[in-house]
Each structure stands twice: as C-alpha cells, then as structure tokens.
Design an enzyme around this catalytic site. Sequence first.
Site, PDB file in Angstrom:
ATOM      1  N   HIS A 121       0.708  -1.376   0.161  1.00  0.00           N
ATOM      2  CA  HIS A 121       0.175   0.138  -0.418  1.00  0.00           C
ATOM      3  C   HIS A 121       0.687   1.431   0.261  1.00  0.00           C
ATOM      4  O   HIS A 121       1.710   1.406   0.371  1.00  0.00           O
ATOM      5  CB  HIS A 121      -0.732   0.455   1.596  1.00  0.00           C
ATOM      6  N   ASP A 122       0.473   1.933  -0.472  1.00  0.00           N
ATOM      7  CA  ASP A 122       0.525   3.608  -0.996  1.00  0.00           C
ATOM      8  C   ASP A 122       2.128   3.765  -1.762  1.00  0.00           C
ATOM      9  O   ASP A 122       3.193   4.623  -1.923  1.00  0.00           O
ATOM     10  CB  ASP A 122       1.297   4.281   0.249  1.00  0.00           C
ATOM     11  N   GLY A 139       5.555  -0.880   2.422  1.00  0.00           N
ATOM     12  CA  GLY A 139       4.666   0.020   3.097  1.00  0.00           C
ATOM     13  C   GLY A 139       4.761   1.758   2.821  1.00  0.00           C
ATOM     14  O   GLY A 139       6.044   1.469   3.576  1.00  0.00           O
TER      15      GLY A 139
END
Length: 262
Positions: A121-122, A139
């Site tokens: 994520h991200d 992340g």
Amino acid sequence: MSRIHPTAVIDPKAELDSSVSVGPYTIVGAGVRMAAGTSIGPHCIVEGPTTIGRDNTIYGHAAIGTAPQDMKYRGEPTELVIGERNTIREFCHFNRGTTQDGGVTRVGDDNWVMAYVHIAHDVQLGSRCILANNATLAGHVHVGDWVIVGGLSGVHQFCHIGAHAMIGFQSHVSQDVPPFMMVSGNPLGVHGFNVEGLRRRGFSRERIGQVKQVHRLLYRDGLTLDKARDGIVALRGQVEGGDADVDLVLDFLAASTRGIAR
C-alpha cells in the site's frame, strides 16, 4: 472474436477498452478501468478502484488492486494507478493505498516486474525500473526512475530509493538509498555507484565522473553528512547537464527521514 475469455468474470461496473484481452478464469471487479492494448492473463484477480493504462501485460495468477495489508484499513475508497507499457509477471501482488498516506499506490511506465513481486500500500514506483523475482516493497516505499531491485530483496516501510540506484540480490533495505548508489547485503552496505547503468543510459563521461565525486564525498572522504552536502553543492556548474544530477541527490538528502544507507 471477443478478447474476453468466456470463463472470465467481468463486473458490469468495470470499464475495459474494447481492445483489452482477459484470460481464462480471471475476475475483474467494479471500479476497474483498463486502457487500450492491455492484456490480463489467466486466473488473475483485479479489484477496484484500480486504473491500468495502455499496453500493459499482466501474466497469470497476479492479484492487482487488492485491499492493503494494513490492520488500520477499514474499507476506505483508496486506489491503485498503473501507468503504461509495464510488464507484470506471474503471481505479483499490488495493493491499493491507505488514508494514512495519499490514498494511492502508483506504478509508473515501462517497468519490468518479475514473478512474485509484492508492491504494498502507498508505494510510489517510478518508471523504467526492474524488480527481480520476489522483491518486496513494504508500505509507503518510494522508488525513483531507473532503479533495479535484486531478487529476494526486501525494502522496509517508508524507505526511499533514489533514481538510478541498484539494490543487490537478497538485500535488506532499512534506510534510504541515495540516487546512483549500489547497495547490497544484510546489513546493507554501499558498494560504489551504478556506473554501468549510467553508461547504458547515455550519461557522458563528465557526468559519470561527477557522480563518482558525489559518491566519494558521501562515502569515501570521511565527512559528516552536512560537510558532504556542502561538497556536493560546490559541484554545481562544473559539468554540462550535471546540475540536474547534483540537484537530484541534494533534494533526496533533504527529504530523507530514515537516514541514508552507509
């Protein structure tokens, strides 16, 4: 002839260009958008919100746009954005973003992503990168353009990797890696700069020589980081086209929050 295999499941709220190809038993969910020329192999899962640009090739058993593996995630409408002309091999796993960051996981253009790569994520992945088999980006990791990440390497969350850097096989990256540098190992160490990569990308001999001076200032002269930064600033104006390289390094050092690999 339809480019969608009859066993594929396409949600009515997905938006696929008529030229998109989808293989057997692949599932494409609501909120997915795919541009012209993209091909999805068999047994893939593509969840939304996800936007996939033109001419990407995604091989079998990939999981694209799935929910972030973050215990704070509560179903917020975050997304994954993939650019153009990326090759994504078998069993890769790309997550959407979280609201704790910008809400978007982003992949640039012309990347070569080998099998079993995980993009969490991200993550912000630049363009023209190579991620070898089983490379894992945790992340919030940021990766610049033209980066190579060796197989079985792991990058700790929130780390930044600068443009043109090279991460060796089976490395543990827990600090930021400045642009142009070559690192490897566990614990991680810096082992020169990516001279061969710069040659292949058309850097002049003078620009490569200046990058060599940057490496020397950061890692060979025994300077504090502040003194090394002053020395890098002094390189401005000495080489045609070299100021962009100097500024790339200085901007990276200014933004580093985890300290740079030594």
